[in-house]
Structure formats: structure tokens, C-alpha cells
Write a protein that holds these residues in place. Structure first.
Motif, PDB file in Angstrom:
ATOM      1  N   ALA A   1       0.857  -1.192   0.000  1.00 56.67           N
ATOM      2  CA  ALA A   1       0.000   0.000   0.000  1.00 56.67           C
ATOM      3  C   ALA A   1       0.890   1.238   0.000  1.00 56.67           C
ATOM      4  O   ALA A   1       2.095   1.151   0.249  1.00 56.67           O
ATOM      5  CB  ALA A   1      -0.915  -0.006   1.225  1.00 56.67           C
ATOM      6  N   ARG A   2       0.302   2.383  -0.300  1.00 57.71           N
ATOM      7  CA  ARG A   2       1.031   3.657  -0.295  1.00 57.71           C
ATOM      8  C   ARG A   2       0.311   4.647   0.606  1.00 57.71           C
ATOM      9  O   ARG A   2      -0.918   4.691   0.636  1.00 57.71           O
ATOM     10  CB  ARG A   2       1.135   4.235  -1.713  1.00 57.71           C
ATOM     11  N   ASP A   3       1.107   5.450   1.325  1.00 58.16           N
ATOM     12  CA  ASP A   3       0.498   6.482   2.149  1.00 58.16           C
ATOM     13  C   ASP A   3       0.232   7.728   1.305  1.00 58.16           C
ATOM     14  O   ASP A   3       0.460   7.746   0.084  1.00 58.16           O
ATOM     15  CB  ASP A   3       1.368   6.801   3.370  1.00 58.16           C
ATOM     16  N   ALA A   4      -0.247   8.801   1.933  1.00 55.86           N
ATOM     17  CA  ALA A   4      -0.619  10.011   1.202  1.00 55.86           C
ATOM     18  C   ALA A   4       0.559  10.653   0.501  1.00 55.86           C
ATOM     19  O   ALA A   4       0.393  11.384  -0.487  1.00 55.86           O
ATOM     20  CB  ALA A   4      -1.255  11.016   2.169  1.00 55.86           C
ATOM     21  N   ASP A   5       1.778  10.369   0.983  1.00 53.92           N
ATOM     22  CA  ASP A   5       2.989  10.923   0.362  1.00 53.92           C
ATOM     23  C   ASP A   5       3.590   9.988  -0.683  1.00 53.92           C
ATOM     24  O   ASP A   5       4.654  10.268  -1.232  1.00 53.92           O
ATOM     25  CB  ASP A   5       4.044  11.210   1.441  1.00 53.92           C
ATOM     26  N   GLY A   6       2.936   8.862  -0.922  1.00 50.62           N
ATOM     27  CA  GLY A   6       3.430   7.923  -1.923  1.00 50.62           C
ATOM     28  C   GLY A   6       4.423   6.911  -1.397  1.00 50.62           C
ATOM     29  O   GLY A   6       4.930   6.089  -2.150  1.00 50.62           O
ATOM     30  N   ARG A   7       4.715   6.936  -0.087  1.00 50.75           N
ATOM     31  CA  ARG A   7       5.684   5.997   0.470  1.00 50.75           C
ATOM     32  C   ARG A   7       5.039   4.620   0.648  1.00 50.75           C
ATOM     33  O   ARG A   7       3.893   4.507   1.084  1.00 50.75           O
ATOM     34  CB  ARG A   7       6.195   6.511   1.823  1.00 50.75           C
ATOM     35  N   ILE A   8       5.784   3.569   0.299  1.00 48.43           N
ATOM     36  CA  ILE A   8       5.264   2.206   0.335  1.00 48.43           C
ATOM     37  C   ILE A   8       5.321   1.648   1.762  1.00 48.43           C
ATOM     38  O   ILE A   8       6.278   1.871   2.498  1.00 48.43           O
ATOM     39  CB  ILE A   8       6.082   1.302  -0.613  1.00 48.43           C
ATOM     40  N   TYR A   9       4.270   0.917   2.131  1.00 44.25           N
ATOM     41  CA  TYR A   9       4.293   0.100   3.347  1.00 44.25           C
ATOM     42  C   TYR A   9       3.519  -1.177   3.064  1.00 44.25           C
ATOM     43  O   TYR A   9       2.819  -1.285   2.043  1.00 44.25           O
ATOM     44  CB  TYR A   9       3.717   0.855   4.554  1.00 44.25           C
ATOM     45  N   THR A  10       3.670  -2.182   3.915  1.00 43.94           N
ATOM     46  CA  THR A  10       2.987  -3.464   3.689  1.00 43.94           C
ATOM     47  C   THR A  10       1.922  -3.688   4.759  1.00 43.94           C
ATOM     48  O   THR A  10       2.067  -3.283   5.906  1.00 43.94           O
ATOM     49  CB  THR A  10       3.969  -4.651   3.714  1.00 43.94           C
ATOM     50  N   LEU A  11       0.848  -4.370   4.354  1.00 43.00           N
ATOM     51  CA  LEU A  11      -0.229  -4.780   5.252  1.00 43.00           C
ATOM     52  C   LEU A  11      -0.330  -6.296   5.206  1.00 43.00           C
ATOM     53  O   LEU A  11      -0.443  -6.884   4.122  1.00 43.00           O
ATOM     54  CB  LEU A  11      -1.555  -4.159   4.811  1.00 43.00           C
ATOM     55  N   SER A  12      -0.270  -6.940   6.376  1.00 46.05           N
ATOM     56  CA  SER A  12      -0.324  -8.403   6.430  1.00 46.05           C
ATOM     57  C   SER A  12      -1.511  -8.855   7.263  1.00 46.05           C
ATOM     58  O   SER A  12      -1.648  -8.461   8.431  1.00 46.05           O
ATOM     59  CB  SER A  12       0.970  -8.969   7.029  1.00 46.05           C
ATOM     60  N   ASP A  13      -2.373  -9.671   6.667  1.00 46.43           N
ATOM     61  CA  ASP A  13      -3.494 -10.294   7.371  1.00 46.43           C
ATOM     62  C   ASP A  13      -2.973 -11.567   8.033  1.00 46.43           C
ATOM     63  O   ASP A  13      -2.215 -12.328   7.429  1.00 46.43           O
ATOM     64  CB  ASP A  13      -4.602 -10.617   6.365  1.00 46.43           C
ATOM     65  N   THR A  14      -3.347 -11.831   9.283  1.00 48.92           N
ATOM     66  CA  THR A  14      -2.838 -13.007   9.995  1.00 48.92           C
ATOM     67  C   THR A  14      -3.995 -13.914  10.407  1.00 48.92           C
ATOM     68  O   THR A  14      -5.162 -13.553  10.291  1.00 48.92           O
ATOM     69  CB  THR A  14      -2.055 -12.592  11.255  1.00 48.92           C
ATOM     70  N   VAL A  15      -3.630 -15.101  10.906  1.00 50.82           N
ATOM     71  CA  VAL A  15      -4.636 -16.051  11.382  1.00 50.82           C
ATOM     72  C   VAL A  15      -5.391 -15.442  12.556  1.00 50.82           C
ATOM     73  O   VAL A  15      -4.839 -14.718  13.374  1.00 50.82           O
ATOM     74  CB  VAL A  15      -3.968 -17.383  11.798  1.00 50.82           C
ATOM     75  N   GLY A  16      -6.707 -15.722  12.619  1.00 48.44           N
ATOM     76  CA  GLY A  16      -7.522 -15.186  13.702  1.00 48.44           C
ATOM     77  C   GLY A  16      -7.295 -15.927  15.005  1.00 48.44           C
ATOM     78  O   GLY A  16      -6.825 -17.070  15.026  1.00 48.44           O
ATOM     79  N   PHE A  17      -7.630 -15.270  16.107  1.00 47.09           N
ATOM     80  CA  PHE A  17      -7.494 -15.867  17.421  1.00 47.09           C
ATOM     81  C   PHE A  17      -8.879 -16.191  17.973  1.00 47.09           C
ATOM     82  O   PHE A  17      -9.907 -15.752  17.464  1.00 47.09           O
ATOM     83  CB  PHE A  17      -6.773 -14.912  18.381  1.00 47.09           C
ATOM     84  N   VAL A  18      -8.882 -16.960  19.053  1.00 43.35           N
ATOM     85  CA  VAL A  18     -10.112 -17.322  19.731  1.00 43.35           C
ATOM     86  C   VAL A  18      -9.746 -17.586  21.182  1.00 43.35           C
ATOM     87  O   VAL A  18      -8.587 -17.891  21.490  1.00 43.35           O
ATOM     88  CB  VAL A  18     -10.758 -18.565  19.064  1.00 43.35           C
ATOM     89  N   ARG A  19     -10.721 -17.454  22.078  1.00 40.81           N
ATOM     90  CA  ARG A  19     -10.399 -17.746  23.483  1.00 40.81           C
ATOM     91  C   ARG A  19     -10.017 -19.215  23.619  1.00 40.81           C
ATOM     92  O   ARG A  19     -10.583 -20.087  22.955  1.00 40.81           O
ATOM     93  CB  ARG A  19     -11.568 -17.373  24.403  1.00 40.81           C
ATOM     94  N   HIS A  20      -9.044 -19.465  24.468  1.00 37.94           N
ATOM     95  CA  HIS A  20      -8.518 -20.825  24.666  1.00 37.94           C
ATOM     96  C   HIS A  20      -8.043 -21.437  23.345  1.00 37.94           C
ATOM     97  O   HIS A  20      -8.332 -22.595  23.042  1.00 37.94           O
ATOM     98  CB  HIS A  20      -9.560 -21.746  25.311  1.00 37.94           C
ATOM     99  N   LEU A  21      -7.329 -20.636  22.551  1.00 35.44           N
ATOM    100  CA  LEU A  21      -6.760 -21.173  21.306  1.00 35.44           C
ATOM    101  C   LEU A  21      -5.808 -22.310  21.654  1.00 35.44           C
ATOM    102  O   LEU A  21      -4.924 -22.146  22.500  1.00 35.44           O
ATOM    103  CB  LEU A  21      -6.007 -20.070  20.562  1.00 35.44           C
ATOM    104  N   PRO A  22      -5.962 -23.490  21.051  1.00 33.75           N
ATOM    105  CA  PRO A  22      -5.128 -24.636  21.427  1.00 33.75           C
ATOM    106  C   PRO A  22      -3.640 -24.321  21.316  1.00 33.75           C
ATOM    107  O   PRO A  22      -3.199 -23.702  20.346  1.00 33.75           O
ATOM    108  CB  PRO A  22      -5.536 -25.714  20.404  1.00 33.75           C
ATOM    109  N   HIS A  23      -2.887 -24.747  22.338  1.00 31.52           N
ATOM    110  CA  HIS A  23      -1.447 -24.449  22.324  1.00 31.52           C
ATOM    111  C   HIS A  23      -0.750 -25.121  21.156  1.00 31.52           C
ATOM    112  O   HIS A  23       0.277 -24.646  20.673  1.00 31.52           O
ATOM    113  CB  HIS A  23      -0.802 -24.872  23.654  1.00 31.52           C
ATOM    114  N   GLN A  24      -1.317 -26.246  20.659  1.00 31.74           N
ATOM    115  CA  GLN A  24      -0.720 -26.885  19.480  1.00 31.74           C
ATOM    116  C   GLN A  24      -0.781 -25.962  18.280  1.00 31.74           C
ATOM    117  O   GLN A  24       0.147 -25.906  17.464  1.00 31.74           O
ATOM    118  CB  GLN A  24      -1.456 -28.198  19.143  1.00 31.74           C
TER     119      GLN A  24
END
Length: 466
Positions: A288-311
Motif C-alpha cells: 500500500a502507499r500512504d498520502a505521500d506515496g511511500r510504500i508500506y505493507t499490510l499483512s493479514d494473519t490467522v484469527g485468534f479465539v479464546r482458549h486457542l489450542p497451544h498446538q
């Protein structure tokens, strides 16, 4: 910037269509065979009864936990028939729920025609075996259910390897405890005639258990090597971004909070969006680019849940480390959820476990078009710095984008330079990597007022103007 803003967000329609084409249908056989290379639990998740033990918190907390378990079961393809909660100081060591509640559960299973009981917790092998013997149907715990959903939704090579590793580590200590109906004989009906043998029993059944154990351990070692190699590839890409001083933004949060929708809205990534838990497991990184045209990255990650298994946490550690190495964490919260505060607590607990609790956090409350005003007012009081958006309608997205870009790390060295016209590539690099405060064209070249990182500042020394 403008071209990204004008992109119509997509929801991964082709992938969603493919998933729905293969989804389970209630009333048909749903036995999962050959999930791994070893003999694995055959989950029959068709008509299920849910069971929870309420040990602490309010009755609302207990209800929310069982509601979430129902959503997990439905995501796995089940039809939820009934839900039972027992108030206890702690789960029963033998059967998870008390003896009287087991009899009530058997009555419910018989009257509803359920084929599976799902317990809201991680059961020991003996608890699984004892409960199955009493209720006469298969018993599955919360961990096995989440692993089953992950197995259905993993798409990439790394994601599949991570899920299989988590499944095998969960299975290994439970080889003896899968119930009497699942025979592990290699043949014959000699002294090993039981489901897994017993004290003083050394027959084919015991041999089968030991064979399975060796195969699982061998496969676990192989999967760990594969994941380690894939982690190296991920680390190399991350190091390249760091060398180029490209800011990294990680989007994290509770499952189904709208992380993928937000990424699609910002970048037009086309990541699959589905109203289901753990719809997307494989991380997606977009530029993605900000208002000044500088590049940055956006990363989507795995979702969490309460008591997510430690495995799961251990298997997905290399993926979750992307969050720990980010310059900014966008923590997405479902504003329409019955208990968004608990979501935030559960996510922060996992982030602390992977060393990401020190990353600067921008809290974003999503789905404000579905939340009631009273809840939103309460959340605004609790989180005054949070941004409130709707990824679906686009409400609040401009404010969110501006706030996000304001939180990105800025180059530290401020310079005024005149770059000769024959060094156009250097000007282009400055626009990509630096904060360009002003630009002018003069006889000697392009005059720029910039903020840059120390490495790039060293390259600009010959062009510094008074």
C-alpha cells in the motif's frame, strides 16, 4: 493512493464458491478419513450436542462461551441440537461433567438422535474414553473441533503443514484413549483383543499402537523440518523489507472480526471473506502507499479465539512472528460481538505468548453498522484512542487510513538536496523510501526537502545543499 481508494473491495468470490461447493451437508456422512498419514480420529460432526462446564465468571460469560462453541461447530459443518452447561468448581477428572449430568446428557443424546458430543474444553484421553462409554456416541473436545476447522480451511503448503503438525501433536498422547469402538489391531484376535491392550497384554493391538507412535513421531520430525525451511523463506522476505526500510503493518484480531474485509477495503486484495470462524488461515501481505506515496505493507494473519489450542500457537509460531516483527499492529475488534472486551483480552494473551505485546497497537472496532449504540458508547469510553469503522460499508475508513499512516515510523534524518536530472532513479527511490516534504525543479536538478533513514542519508551526502 487514489487508485487504491477507488478499488472496489472483493471478497475472494472464486475461493468462497469453491469452499461452498465442497461444504458438508447435514444428514450425510461426514467421516474425515486420511486427514494424516496415520490412522486418525474419524469425526462425525453431523448432529451434535454441546456441553460446557462453568467454573468462573458470570452466567453471561458461560453462555457466550457455549455460543462461540456452537459457531465453531457450525463452521465445521455440524447441526447443533442442544447445549448443556454445568456449574462446577472444576471439571470432573473422570468424565469432565458430574455423574448426574452425564445421565442427563445421555438422555438428551438419545432423545435428539445426536451422533456426537462436543465438550467446551480440552479433555484428557481418559475423560474422552469414560464419557464415550457412558453416552454411547463419539465425544470431541474443543481442541479437536478447532483443529478440524483448520484442516478444512488451510490452503497453502505452509498452512497445511502447520495444521497437520498441530493435529499429530494433539493425537500422539491420545492413541490409547479414543474409545473401545476404534480398534487398533493389526490382525487376529489373540491376547491383544482389546482396543489398545492392557497391563500384561502384549499382542497385535499393542504392536499397532507402537507402530502408529513411531509413524507419528517420524512425521512430526519431517513436518518440523519443512516448517523450519518455510520459516527461513519468510525471514528472508522480511529481511529484504527491513533493508529497504519498508514499514510493516500486521492486522491481527479475533476470528471473524473482519480482518480480511479491512485488508480488502484498504488494498483491494481480494482475500476470501466469509461469515465463519477461521475463514482464512494463510497470511496475506499486500503493498500500500500512504498520502505521500511511500510504500508500506499490510499483512493479514490467522484469527485468534479464546482458549486457542497451544498446538495451534506452536505450529503457527512462524506465521505469528510476522506480528512480533511488525512496526505497527492493527488490532481488529468485532464491535457487534456480545463481549468485545473479552475478545481483546484473548488476543492480547496470545500476542504476549509470541512476543508481540511490545509492538505499537492501533485498536480498530469494526462492524459498527451492526453494533448497537449503547455498546459503541461503552467501547468509546473504554478505548478513547480506538478507531470505529465498518469495513463492509466503508464508514470510518478514511479516518482509519489517516490514523494508520500517522502511526507509521518516519525516517529520522532531515536533508535538503539537489539531485541532478541524470539521477532520476535516485529521486524515484526517495519517493519510495523517504518522507518527501517538498519538491522543486531548478537549473541544477531536482531540489528536495526530505526525511530519510541513515543509510540513504549517506548516499545523499554529495547532493546536500545549503
Amino acid at each position: 493512493m487514489d487508485d487504491l481508494a477507488d478499488i472496489e473491495p472483493t471478497t475472494g468470490e472464486l475461493e468462497l464458491e469453491d469452499r461452498h461447493a465442497m461444504r458438508r451437508v447435514a444428514g450425510l456422512s461426514t467421516e474425515l478419513t486420511d486427514i494424516t498419514e496415520v490412522e486418525y480420529r474419524q469425526l462425525r460432526l453431523e448432529r451434535v450436542v454441546l456441553v460446557g462446564v462453568w467454573t468462573e465468571g458470570t452466567v453471561t460469560d458461560a453462555d457466550n462461551s457455549l455460543i462461540e462453541l456452537a459457531a465453531l461447530a457450525e463452521t465445521a459443518g455440524s447441526q447443533v441440537l442442544e447445549g448443556l452447561i454445568q456449574r462446577r468448581g472444576r471439571p470432573d477428572s473422570a468424565t469432565f461433567i458430574g455423574r448426574g449430568k452425564v445421565d442427563e446428557l445421555l438422555s438428551v443424546v438419545t432423545s435428539t438422535g445426536a451422533d456426537t458430543v462436543i465438550c467446551d474444553g480440552e479433555l484428557s484421553p481418559s475423560q474422552l474414553r469414560n464419557l464415550e462409554q457412558r453416552v454411547k456416541v463419539k465425544v470431541v473436545d474443543r481442541t479437536a473441533l478447532i483443529l478440524d476447522i483448520f484442516a478444512q480451511h488451510a490452503k497453502s503448503k505452509e498452512g497445511k503443514a502447520q495444521v497437520e503438525l498441530a493435529q499429530l501433536e494433539y493425537l500422539l498422547p491420545r492413541l490409547r484413549g479414543w474409545g473401545e469402538t476404534l480398534s487398533r489391531q493389526t490382525g487376529g484376535s489373540g491376547r491383544g483383543g482389546g482396543a489398545g491392550g492392557g497391563v500384561g497384554v502384549r499382542g497385535p493391538g499393542e504392536t499397532k499402537l507402537e507402530t502408529d507412535r513411531r509413524r507419528i513421531n517420524h512425521r512430526i520430525s519431517r513436518l518440523r523440518r519443512e516448517i523450519k525451511a518455510l520459516r527461513t523463506v519468510r525471514a528472508t522476505k522480511r529481511a529484504r523489507r527491513n533493508r529497504n526500510n519498508i514499514p510493516a503493518v500486521a492486522i491481527a484480531g479475533y476470528t471473524n472480526a473482519g480482518k480480511s474485509s479491512l485488508l480488502n477495503r484498504l488494498t483491494g486484495a481480494g482475500v476470501l471473506v466469509e461469515d465463519a470462524l477461521f475463514a482464512t488461515l494463510d497470511p496475506t501481505t499486500r503493498k500500500a502507499r500512504d498520502a505521500d506515496g511511500r510504500i508500506y505493507t499490510l499483512s493479514d494473519t490467522v484469527g485468534f479465539v479464546r482458549h486457542l489450542p497451544h498446538q495451534i500457537i506452536e505450529a503457527f509460531r512462524s506465521t505469528l512472528e510476522e506480528v512480533a516483527d511488525a512496526d505497527l499492529l492493527v488490532h481488529v475488534v468485532d464491535g457487534a460481538h456480545p463481549d468485545p472486551e473479552e475478545q481483546v483480552r484473548a488476543v492480547r494473551e496470545v500476542l504476549a505468548e509470541v512476543g508481540a505485546d511490545s509492538v505499537p497497537e492501533l485498536l480498530v472496532v469494526n462492524k459498527i453498522d451492526s453494533a448497537d449504540e449503547e455498546t459503541l458508547l461503552r467501547l468509546k469510553r473504554a478505548w478513547p484512542d480506538a478507531i470505529f469503522v465498518s469495513a463492509r460499508s466503508g464508514r470510518g475508513i478514511d479516518e482509519f487510513r489517516t490514523t494508520l499512516e500517522g502511526h507509521l515510523p518516519r525516517p529520522a534524518v532531515e536533508l535538503r538536496v539537489v539531485v541532478p536530472y541524470d539521477r532520476g532513479e535516485l529521486v524515484a527511490r526517495l519517493h519510495r523510501r523517504a518522507k518527501v516534504l517538498s519538491t522543486a525543479h531548478i537549473a541544477e536538478g531536482t531540489a528536495l526537502h526530505v526525511r530519510v533513514d541513515p543509510a540513504l542519508a549517506a548516499e545523499l551526502v554529495p547532493y546536500v545543499s545549503a
